[in-house]
Write an enzyme that holds these catalytic residues in place. Structure first.
Site, PDB file in Angstrom:
ATOM      1  N   TYR A 122      -1.320  -0.106  10.937  1.00 23.56           N
ATOM      2  CA  TYR A 122      -1.591  -0.339   9.597  1.00 23.56           C
ATOM      3  C   TYR A 122      -0.736  -0.702   8.625  1.00 23.56           C
ATOM      4  O   TYR A 122      -0.278  -1.169   8.080  1.00 23.56           O
ATOM      5  CB  TYR A 122      -3.283   0.516   9.354  1.00 23.56           C
ATOM      6  CG  TYR A 122      -2.982  -0.425   7.849  1.00 23.56           C
ATOM      7  CD1 TYR A 122      -4.247  -0.959   7.057  1.00 23.56           C
ATOM      8  CD2 TYR A 122      -2.746   1.113   6.630  1.00 23.56           C
ATOM      9  CE1 TYR A 122      -3.905  -2.204   5.895  1.00 23.56           C
ATOM     10  CE2 TYR A 122      -2.798   0.344   5.279  1.00 23.56           C
ATOM     11  CZ  TYR A 122      -3.706  -0.673   4.968  1.00 23.56           C
ATOM     12  OH  TYR A 122      -3.879  -0.963   3.103  1.00 23.56           O
ATOM     13  N   GLU A 132       0.516   3.578   1.858  1.00 27.52           N
ATOM     14  CA  GLU A 132       0.402   3.709   3.121  1.00 27.52           C
ATOM     15  C   GLU A 132       2.095   3.783   3.832  1.00 27.52           C
ATOM     16  O   GLU A 132       1.875   4.214   4.852  1.00 27.52           O
ATOM     17  CB  GLU A 132      -0.367   3.211   4.227  1.00 27.52           C
ATOM     18  CG  GLU A 132      -1.735   3.673   4.089  1.00 27.52           C
ATOM     19  CD  GLU A 132      -1.868   5.453   5.078  1.00 27.52           C
ATOM     20  OE1 GLU A 132      -1.516   5.103   6.103  1.00 27.52           O
ATOM     21  OE2 GLU A 132      -3.012   6.436   4.334  1.00 27.52           O
ATOM     22  N   THR A 148       0.972  -1.669  -0.115  1.00 28.98           N
ATOM     23  CA  THR A 148      -0.208   0.449  -0.115  1.00 28.98           C
ATOM     24  C   THR A 148       0.908   1.565   0.222  1.00 28.98           C
ATOM     25  O   THR A 148       2.369   1.192   0.716  1.00 28.98           O
ATOM     26  CB  THR A 148      -0.598   0.280   1.329  1.00 28.98           C
ATOM     27  OG1 THR A 148      -1.678   0.992   1.435  1.00 28.98           O
ATOM     28  CG2 THR A 148      -0.025  -0.740   2.854  1.00 28.98           C
ATOM     29  N   LYS A 157       1.629  -3.352   7.501  1.00 31.71           N
ATOM     30  CA  LYS A 157       1.553  -3.860   6.091  1.00 31.71           C
ATOM     31  C   LYS A 157       3.050  -3.450   5.734  1.00 31.71           C
ATOM     32  O   LYS A 157       3.859  -4.343   4.880  1.00 31.71           O
ATOM     33  CB  LYS A 157       1.091  -2.550   5.286  1.00 31.71           C
ATOM     34  CG  LYS A 157       0.143  -2.579   5.348  1.00 31.71           C
ATOM     35  CD  LYS A 157      -0.916  -3.919   3.417  1.00 31.71           C
ATOM     36  CE  LYS A 157      -2.016  -4.551   3.711  1.00 31.71           C
ATOM     37  NZ  LYS A 157      -2.493  -5.256   3.125  1.00 31.71           N
TER      38      LYS A 157
END
Ligand code: NAP
Ligand code: GDD
Length: 338
Positions: free
Chosen positions: A151, A128, A126, A155
């Protein structure tokens, strides 16, 4: 022989589009599904009866279940899409997010290594991961990572363990570093869908206004249908590599609100600042959007803007749906629904 794919997260937004894509390419598609007390197959309801589509109960945190399934199904390709995928929620459930979104990936990779290391593996990484370094935009495969949430940190582990299994065990394991992608099937707790559902309910007289958090965050928003095509292309490439998939355009949450209201003929005028800011209907003066600090995050990713040139050049992948058409598609679908 048709190819066999196993998809974790099959009931999610991406899992549903990817299943449809692979079925259209004559794959036999197997999906991992969690037991729910209510029905959770809405997004895959159109393909449930397809003779090449199979569901298996399991959970990404249950390693013996994963090994048994891989042994039974013998997939050619695994797409690991399962995750606690909501960034805001990850601050509420950080440990659970680490277990599912981070360590779950290790469990699946370890099952691949033990059962059949020839299986190709896609990891849903991601944007992110880039998180906190807005000065390095646009962000590409070479941009350093700096996750800003539990999160993102989970990840990050999943990203590196995928690279590690590729380098250590010669597994065809790849990361797709995907920027935000949306659709009419997007979960209603993500900002785009919250806005389009909110507008549809306002138009139907079922809701007064939409309360949001940070209106200034910028995201690179594409259409999920385009992105699952990219996932598939990543696993069809000759070598296992990591790819950014993005549109190369960024928009604020505020712009998403304005564009979505324009679709129903309403112009939004902004008044006030910070938590007192409000979005008013330019004709009636009615407050249609306000800010509620409840939706602020303890740490925020201010700017995401992807550079998809590697995927465009090597995979011949390019997003097809524009920002405006994405908003239009989501609004039209929610107007029908509500
Ligand atoms: P989503 O709609 O939230 O779907 C997540 C899926 O994971 C659901 O099927 C969910 O099942 C499943 N899941 C959650 N916990 C699980 C567990 N413990 N065991 C097995 N399955 C579990 O997410 P999405 O938007 O489709 O995204 C797919 C993947 O891409 C996620 O890994 C996400 O983090 C990543 N990603 C998404 C974007 C984006 O913009 N959409 C961008 C980059 C990366 P239930 O239905 O049972 O909850
Ligand atoms: N969810 C939400 N709800 N977000 C809001 C709200 C609100 O009421 N108001 C403002 N925002 C802001 C968030 O603070 C964030 O800056 C931005 O809108 C987008 O939030 P989300 O739609 O929740 O998505 P995300 O960018 O945090 O995460 C999504 O994209 C990632 C890829 O960059 C998720 O799909 C992740 O799973 C994915 O990895």
């Amino acid at each position: 022989m048709p190819k066999i794919a196993l998809i974790t997260g099959v009931t999610g937004q991406d899992g549903s589009y990817l299943s449809e894509l692979l079925l259209s390419k004559n794959y036999e598609v197997h999906g991992l599904i969690r037991r729910h007390s209510t029905i959770c197959t809405e997004r895959i309801s159109d393909i449930l009866d397809d003779k090449n589509f199979f569901l298996h109960y399991g959970d990404i945190s249950d390693s013996s279940n994963l090994s048994n399934l891989i042994r039974e199904i013998q997939p050619d390709e695994i797409y690991n899409l399962a995750a606690q995928s909501n960034v805001g929620t990850s601050f509420e459930v950080p440990e659970y997010t680490a277990e599912v979104t981070g360590v779950g990936t290790l469990k699946l990779l370890e099952a691949v290594r033990q059962v059949n290391p020839k299986i190709k593996f896609y990891q849903a990484s991601t944007s992110e991961l880039f998180g906190g370094i807005p000065e390095t935009a646009p962000q590409s495969e070479k941009t350093p990572f700096y996750p800003k949430s539990p999160y993102g940190a989970a990840k990050l582990y999943a990203y590196w363990i995928t690279v590690n299994y590729r380098e250590s065990y010669n597994i065809f394991a790849c990361n797709g570093i995907l920027f935000n992608h949306e659709s009419p099937r997007r979960g209603e707790d993500f900002v785009t869908r919250k806005i389009t559902v909110g507008i549809a309910k306002i138009m139907a007289g079922k809701q007064e206004k939409i309360s949001l958090g940070n209106l200034n965050a910028k995201r690179d928003w594409g259409f999920a249908g385009d992105y699952v095509e990219g996932m598939w292309k990543i696993l069809q490439h000759d070598n296992p590599e990591d790819f950014v998939l993005a549109t190369g355009e960024t928009h604020t949450v505020r712009e998403f609100v304005e564009t979505a209201f324009e679709e129903v003929g309403i112009k939004i005028e902004w008044h006030g600042e910070g938590v007192d800011e409000k979005g008013l209907c330019s004709k009636t003066g009615k407050v249609l959007v306000d800010v509620n600090p409840q939706f602020f995050r303890p740490a925020e990713v201010d700017l995401l803007l992807g550079d998809p040139s590697k995927a465009e050049k090597i995979l011949n992948w390019k997003r097809k749906i524009s920002f405006k058409n994405l908003v239009k598609m989501m609004i039209e679908s929610d107007l029908k629904k509500f």
